[in-house]
Motif scaffolding. Structure first.
Motif, mmCIF file in Angstrom:
data_model
loop_
_atom_site.group_PDB
_atom_site.id
_atom_site.type_symbol
_atom_site.label_atom_id
_atom_site.label_comp_id
_atom_site.label_asym_id
_atom_site.label_seq_id
_atom_site.Cartn_x
_atom_site.Cartn_y
_atom_site.Cartn_z
ATOM 1 N N LEU A 205 0.837 -1.208 0.000
ATOM 2 C CA LEU A 205 0.000 0.000 0.000
ATOM 3 C C LEU A 205 0.872 1.259 0.000
ATOM 4 C CD1 LEU A 205 -2.794 -1.128 2.494
ATOM 5 C CD2 LEU A 205 -2.715 -1.353 0.003
ATOM 6 N N GLY A 206 2.176 1.089 0.143
ATOM 7 C CA GLY A 206 3.100 2.227 0.076
ATOM 8 C C GLY A 206 3.830 2.250 -1.254
ATOM 9 N N ASP A 207 4.944 3.008 -1.298
ATOM 10 C CA ASP A 207 5.669 3.150 -2.573
ATOM 11 C C ASP A 207 6.988 2.355 -2.607
ATOM 12 O OD1 ASP A 207 7.160 4.618 -0.785
ATOM 13 O OD2 ASP A 207 7.299 6.407 -2.036
ATOM 14 N N ALA A 208 7.332 1.682 -1.522
ATOM 15 C CA ALA A 208 8.619 0.967 -1.504
ATOM 16 C C ALA A 208 8.478 -0.409 -2.148
ATOM 17 C CB ALA A 208 9.108 0.812 -0.065
ATOM 18 N N GLU A 209 9.591 -0.909 -2.666
ATOM 19 C CA GLU A 209 9.585 -2.177 -3.402
ATOM 20 C C GLU A 209 9.157 -3.351 -2.518
ATOM 21 O OE1 GLU A 209 12.385 -0.674 -2.367
ATOM 22 O OE2 GLU A 209 13.512 -2.224 -1.293
ATOM 23 N N ASP A 210 8.325 -4.243 -3.094
ATOM 24 C CA ASP A 210 7.969 -5.466 -2.367
ATOM 25 C C ASP A 210 8.210 -6.718 -3.210
ATOM 26 O OD1 ASP A 210 5.874 -5.158 -4.092
ATOM 27 O OD2 ASP A 210 4.290 -5.316 -2.588
ATOM 28 N N ALA A 211 8.753 -6.553 -4.410
ATOM 29 C CA ALA A 211 9.148 -7.700 -5.243
ATOM 30 C C ALA A 211 10.524 -7.366 -5.816
ATOM 31 C CB ALA A 211 8.142 -7.918 -6.353
ATOM 32 N N VAL A 212 11.534 -8.136 -5.389
ATOM 33 C CA VAL A 212 12.923 -7.797 -5.719
ATOM 34 C C VAL A 212 13.659 -9.045 -6.192
ATOM 35 C CG1 VAL A 212 15.102 -6.863 -4.819
ATOM 36 C CG2 VAL A 212 12.933 -6.060 -3.879
ATOM 37 N N LYS A 213 14.425 -8.894 -7.260
ATOM 38 C CA LYS A 213 15.298 -9.971 -7.742
ATOM 39 C C LYS A 213 16.733 -9.447 -7.729
ATOM 40 C CE LYS A 213 16.225 -13.809 -9.801
ATOM 41 N NZ LYS A 213 15.762 -15.068 -9.241
ATOM 42 N N VAL A 214 17.596 -10.141 -7.026
ATOM 43 C CA VAL A 214 19.004 -9.713 -6.939
ATOM 44 C C VAL A 214 19.890 -10.869 -7.398
ATOM 45 C CG1 VAL A 214 20.864 -8.961 -5.381
ATOM 46 C CG2 VAL A 214 18.512 -8.236 -4.936
ATOM 47 N N VAL A 215 20.863 -10.580 -8.243
ATOM 48 C CA VAL A 215 21.880 -11.574 -8.596
ATOM 49 C C VAL A 215 23.249 -10.968 -8.285
ATOM 50 C CG1 VAL A 215 22.918 -12.983 -10.419
ATOM 51 C CG2 VAL A 215 20.441 -12.627 -10.374
ATOM 52 N N ILE A 216 24.003 -11.706 -7.489
ATOM 53 C CA ILE A 216 25.329 -11.238 -7.070
ATOM 54 C C ILE A 216 26.354 -12.278 -7.499
ATOM 55 C CG2 ILE A 216 26.800 -10.727 -5.059
ATOM 56 C CD1 ILE A 216 24.119 -10.108 -3.548
ATOM 57 N N GLU A 217 27.419 -11.827 -8.145
ATOM 58 C CA GLU A 217 28.563 -12.727 -8.363
ATOM 59 C C GLU A 217 29.613 -12.366 -7.329
ATOM 60 O OE1 GLU A 217 29.714 -13.583 -12.512
ATOM 61 O OE2 GLU A 217 28.059 -12.235 -12.983
ATOM 62 N N THR A 218 30.104 -13.366 -6.623
ATOM 63 C CA THR A 218 31.058 -13.081 -5.552
ATOM 64 C C THR A 218 32.492 -13.138 -6.085
ATOM 65 O OG1 THR A 218 31.252 -15.383 -4.882
ATOM 66 C CG2 THR A 218 29.526 -14.088 -3.818
ATOM 67 N N GLU A 219 33.396 -12.553 -5.307
ATOM 68 C CA GLU A 219 34.809 -12.569 -5.723
ATOM 69 C C GLU A 219 35.344 -13.991 -5.789
ATOM 70 O OE1 GLU A 219 36.789 -9.908 -3.041
ATOM 71 O OE2 GLU A 219 36.078 -8.128 -4.136
ATOM 72 N N ASN A 220 34.769 -14.916 -4.991
ATOM 73 C CA ASN A 220 35.267 -16.295 -5.059
ATOM 74 C C ASN A 220 34.446 -17.176 -6.003
ATOM 75 O OD1 ASN A 220 33.033 -16.683 -3.443
ATOM 76 N ND2 ASN A 220 34.150 -17.461 -1.673
ATOM 77 N N GLY A 221 33.671 -16.549 -6.897
ATOM 78 C CA GLY A 221 33.117 -17.272 -8.044
ATOM 79 C C GLY A 221 31.725 -17.842 -7.886
ATOM 80 N N ALA A 222 31.029 -17.573 -6.777
ATOM 81 C CA ALA A 222 29.660 -18.097 -6.626
ATOM 82 C C ALA A 222 28.652 -17.095 -7.191
ATOM 83 C CB ALA A 222 29.374 -18.361 -5.158
ATOM 84 N N ILE A 223 27.502 -17.643 -7.585
ATOM 85 C CA ILE A 223 26.376 -16.809 -8.018
ATOM 86 C C ILE A 223 25.335 -16.868 -6.902
ATOM 87 C CG2 ILE A 223 24.552 -16.523 -9.746
ATOM 88 C CD1 ILE A 223 26.406 -18.219 -11.637
#
Ligand SMILES: NC(=O)c1ccc[n+]([C@@H]2O[C@H](COP(=O)([O-])OP(=O)(O)OC[C@H]3O[C@@H](n4cnc5c(N)ncnc54)[C@H](O)[C@@H]3O)[C@@H](O)[C@H]2O)c1
Length: 343
Positions: A205-223
């Motif tokens: 009911l507000g303006d802030a995000e409630d559906a988020v997709k994040v993909v991070i690649e780490t320095e040691n090679g994981a996704i």
């Protein structure tokens, strides 16, 4: 036993239901005072715990001689409250997220350093029996090198409180992203190398995000693949850890990790066929993997007592359970998420 003279700022959901009872329960802490602008909450604290109450953090810091200030006020106040506490010579245990932005988190760290104080952020998901058990499974190297971790928070609700609004530092990144991105970076023991993010405000009911997709690649090679979704009518799989020789999922009904893996020495020799006509018009068999299955009940593992970790850090000079450099890295990743989503 050294006793830490402690005050709690903010008597809401987490301040009242978690921090205050934990402080009262632990012999190493003395609950000296609480702060909240709502008089009825101060009255409640006085009648239940005989604790002094203040309407503002300034009055608290002028009125009391404290070792530790626990900050459980709404996110936009975290920096102001922490800086005031450092200026009065107190250490700070601050609830997540450290601050609404990386810039403000850096102000908090600068003030901590200037005044020679200690700061730790409450990241409870590191301490859960699920994460403790998962660390042990990963230590046993059953599934081989981890190349991907998927983590999901999902339900459907129409968020209606201050955390539904961007102006108050609301939204799923600051709310559950802080937990789940931290969990994965902690399990990987790595910094983020690349961050992509997409987000929407859907059911809120507000303006802030409630559906988020994040993909991070780490320095040691994981996704690291994170879904934070409060607009999902069906529940999504909460955990999936993928390694070169198997994977791990959480069985929510059984409250156990299920591990499927093979031992490299049991894998039949493989042959390749590079000619441009697949032999016998066949696809590679899936039947020749000698899978093994293990079940690891969470009840076999103890969650970590966070306030005991606090005591060891603030009173006994032990190492911080959540080092501030890791909290800053989390803030940097969240900032990168917001920047990428705004492109
Ligand atoms: N670690 C966790 O699992 C967890 C869980 C919930 C909330 N949190 C964090 O804790 C913080 C508080 O969240 P909440 O859900 O308890 O909020 P809440 O709305 O339930 O409670 C906030 C409390 O702070 C008081 N308050 C408002 N302005 C204040 C001010 N200027 N000074 C002092 N007190 C003030 C309110 O009166 C209220 O009692 C947020 O930063 C949130 O992200 C962390």
């Amino acid at each position: 036993m050294k006793t830490l003279r402690t005050a709690v700022i903010g008597l809401g959901r987490i301040g009242w239901h978690f921090h205050v009872p934990q402080i009262v329960r632990h012999d190493g802490f003395e609950l000296v005072a609480v702060v909240d602008p709502l008089q009825e909450r101060l009255d409640e604290a006085r009648s239940e715990f005989g604790t002094k109450g203040y309407a503002s953090h300034i009055d608290l810091l002028e009125g009391e001689d404290l070792d530790l200030v626990v900050i459980a006020s709404p996110t936009p106040f975290h920096v102001e409250h922490a800086v005031a506490a450092f200026e009065r010579g107190c250490n700070v245990f601050c609830d997540k997220p450290m601050a609404p932005s990386l810039e403000e988190a850096d102000c908090m760290i600068a003030s901590m350093e200037e005044h020679g104080r200690k700061l730790m952020i409450y990241q409870p998901h590191r301490a859960g029996a699920d994460v403790v058990a998962l660390q042990e499974i990963l230590r046993q190297d059953l599934i081989g090198p981890v190349y991907m971790m998927k983590r999901t928070w999902s339900l459907y609700r129409r968020r209606d409180d201050w955390q539904a609004f961007r102006k108050y530092g609301g939204g799923m990144l600051n709310n559950f992203g802080v937990h789940h991105i931290d969990e994965l970076l902690y399990l990987c023991q790595s910094r983020a190398r690349r961050v992509t993010c997409a987000m929407r405000a859907v059911a809120s009911l507000g303006d802030a995000e409630d559906a988020v997709k994040v993909v991070i690649e780490t320095e040691n090679g994981a996704i690291l693949d994170v879904d934070l979704n409060e607009a999902a009518a069906h529940r999504m799989t909460p955990w999936h850890i993928l390694g070169q020789r198997g994977s791990i999922v959480l069985d929510e009904g059984e409250q156990a990790w299920r591990v499927r893996f093979f031992r490299p020495e049991e894998l039949p020799e493989g042959t390749t066929h590079e000619e441009l006509a697949a032999p016998g018009r066949r696809y590679p068999s899936m039947a020749d993997i000698p899978w093994r299955e293990e079940t690891w009940p969470l009840s076999d593992f103890q969650p970590i007592d966070f306030y005991q970790k606090c005591y060891e850090y603030f009173a006994l000079d032990g190492p911080p359970f959540v080092p501030i450099a890791e909290s800053r890295e989390l803030m940097r990743v969240l900032d990168a998420c917001r920047q990428d989503a705004a492109k």
